[in-house]
Write an enzyme that holds these catalytic residues in place. Structure first.
Site, PDB file in Angstrom:
ATOM      1  N   ARG A  38      23.744  20.042 -46.108  1.00 39.79           N
ATOM      2  CA  ARG A  38      25.133  19.785 -45.704  1.00 39.79           C
ATOM      3  C   ARG A  38      26.143  20.680 -46.397  1.00 39.79           C
ATOM      4  O   ARG A  38      27.045  21.229 -45.747  1.00 39.79           O
ATOM      5  CB  ARG A  38      25.499  18.315 -45.990  1.00 39.79           C
ATOM      6  N   THR A  39      26.039  20.812 -47.708  1.00 37.94           N
ATOM      7  CA  THR A  39      27.094  21.535 -48.437  1.00 37.94           C
ATOM      8  C   THR A  39      27.142  22.986 -47.972  1.00 37.94           C
ATOM      9  O   THR A  39      28.200  23.499 -47.587  1.00 37.94           O
ATOM     10  CB  THR A  39      26.857  21.441 -49.954  1.00 37.94           C
ATOM     11  N   LYS A  97      13.212  40.380 -58.492  1.00 36.58           N
ATOM     12  CA  LYS A  97      12.811  41.547 -59.296  1.00 36.58           C
ATOM     13  C   LYS A  97      13.252  41.391 -60.743  1.00 36.58           C
ATOM     14  O   LYS A  97      13.195  42.341 -61.517  1.00 36.58           O
ATOM     15  CB  LYS A  97      13.475  42.810 -58.735  1.00 36.58           C
ATOM     16  N   ARG A 131      26.029  26.882 -56.069  1.00 41.64           N
ATOM     17  CA  ARG A 131      25.352  25.660 -56.550  1.00 41.64           C
ATOM     18  C   ARG A 131      24.280  26.101 -57.528  1.00 41.64           C
ATOM     19  O   ARG A 131      23.547  27.071 -57.270  1.00 41.64           O
ATOM     20  CB  ARG A 131      24.722  24.890 -55.388  1.00 41.64           C
ATOM     21  N   HIS A 179      30.649  17.825 -58.534  1.00 40.01           N
ATOM     22  CA  HIS A 179      30.514  18.274 -57.146  1.00 40.01           C
ATOM     23  C   HIS A 179      31.878  18.013 -56.495  1.00 40.01           C
ATOM     24  O   HIS A 179      32.026  17.083 -55.691  1.00 40.01           O
ATOM     25  CB  HIS A 179      29.395  17.477 -56.483  1.00 40.01           C
TER      26      HIS A 179
HETATM   27  C1  NCD Z   1      24.475  15.509 -53.207  1.00 34.14           C
HETATM   28  C2  NCD Z   1      24.283  16.562 -54.277  1.00 34.14           C
HETATM   29  O1  NCD Z   1      23.774  17.652 -54.025  1.00 34.14           O
HETATM   30  O2  NCD Z   1      24.686  16.259 -55.398  1.00 34.14           O
HETATM   31  N1  NCD Z   1      24.221  16.004 -51.916  1.00 34.14           N
HETATM   32  C3  NCD Z   1      25.229  16.599 -51.221  1.00 34.14           C
HETATM   33  O3  NCD Z   1      25.771  17.596 -51.638  1.00 34.14           O
HETATM   34  N2  NCD Z   1      25.617  16.026 -50.083  1.00 34.14           N
HETATM   35  C4  NCD Z   1      23.737  14.250 -53.491  1.00 34.14           C
HETATM   36  C5  NCD Z   1      22.266  14.330 -53.752  1.00 34.14           C
HETATM   37  O4  NCD Z   1      21.638  15.370 -53.713  1.00 34.14           O
HETATM   38  O5  NCD Z   1      21.715  13.259 -53.982  1.00 34.14           O
END
Ligand code: NCD
Length: 277
Positions: free
Chosen positions: A46-47, A73, A94, A120
């Site tokens: 999703r993100t 590498k 991320r 987040h």
């Molecule tokens: C969350 C995350 O990555 O922290 N997911 C997300 O971004 N929708 C929650 C999770 O992974 O449990």
């Protein structure tokens, strides 16, 4: 400016983003000729894809660090970020530990898409957008699951505290960050006694990939019986992905809002990108 933490935002910033997302004040050419680069050192559906979709909706383009990058590498993550920032107007990163440190190597704004158990912020904003649609004066929120490792809960509690009135009920072990916020602490076994008193049930999965530092078990599984005890206008939220804590049988209940959250993520990320870029 970077968006690495909810601390980077004023209450006015948050309110403006909520307003833009809610009113869908978007122009399909706002980010024409702009490029967003995504670098995910951890899994995501999703993100990452909502950022891509948001950028395309605003007329921009996206590039994504491939699995076959020169990291294979032995190139450092720092040099990788330096490189990406030469090609893009904004980076979304991320990482299992540290986005703040990596952001120092970027010459363009960086958005934190999740850094370990820490924060987040864009998930918190889309969650807040989902809650704001309820038009409640005071939010009473019960958090279940792995609260100790959940970066979405860390950021969400911070964001809510900044801009609205809320009462928090924590139902499992919490980390030092969460301890500073006023809350009621109950045991998972007591959830049935409190579930009728909240207007938001916010669930999370066990963050097993982070259980190398500490194992946090949760035995809570939502049932239709419990859901039917909730207020009629209460909502059930989950950042997804879900595991067994949230069975698909709940999906048809009108209180289930986790796929609305997914959609709201697109609007909120459009608001964020339009503002930051
Ligand atoms: C969350 C995350 O990555 O922290 N997911 C997300 O971004 N929708 C929650 C999770 O992974 O449990």
């Amino acid at each position: 400016m970077n968006l690495l933490s909810i601390d980077d935002l004023t209450p006015e910033n948050i309110k403006n983003l909520l307003y833009i997302a809610r009113e869908a004040l978007f122009s399909s050419s706002r980010l024409r000729h702009k490029i967003l680069a995504t670098a995910f050192f951890e899994p995501s559906t999703r993100t990452k894809l909502s950022f891509h979709s948001a950028m395309i909706h605003l007329g921009g383009n996206v590039i994504d660090l491939p699995d076959s990058s020169s990291l294979k590498k032995g190139e450092s993550e720092e040099d990788t970020i330096r490189t990406l920032s030469q090609y893009a107007d904004c980076l979304v990163i991320r990482h299992p530990r540290d986005v703040k440190g990596l952001a120092k190597y970027s010459s363009v704004p960086v958005i934190n898409a999740g850094d370990g158990s820490n924060e987040h912020p864009t998930q918190a904003l889309l969650d807040l957008h989902t809650m704001a649609m309820m038009d409640k004066e005071v939010l009473k929120i019960m958090f279940t699951g792995d609260l100790y490792h959940s970066r979405t809960i860390n950021s969400l509690v911070k964001a809510i505290t900044k801009c609205c009135n809320a009462e928090f009920i924590f139902t499992n072990e919490i980390n030092e960050d969460l301890k500073q916020y006023p809350h009621l602490m109950i045991d998972e076994s007591e959830i049935p006694n409190y579930i009728d008193k909240v207007n938001v049930l916010y669930m999370t999965r066990p963050q097993v990939e982070r259980h190398t530092d500490k194992l946090v078990t949760s035995n809570f599984i939502l049932t239709n019986e419990l859901v039917n005890k909730m207020a009629k206008d209460a909502i059930i939220m989950h950042p997804l992905p879900r595991t067994k804590e949230l069975p698909p049988e709940i999906d048809t209940n009108h209180r289930a809002k986790y796929f609305d959250q997914v959609k709201n993520g697109l609007y909120m990320r459009m608001a964020i990108l339009g503002w930051l870029i």
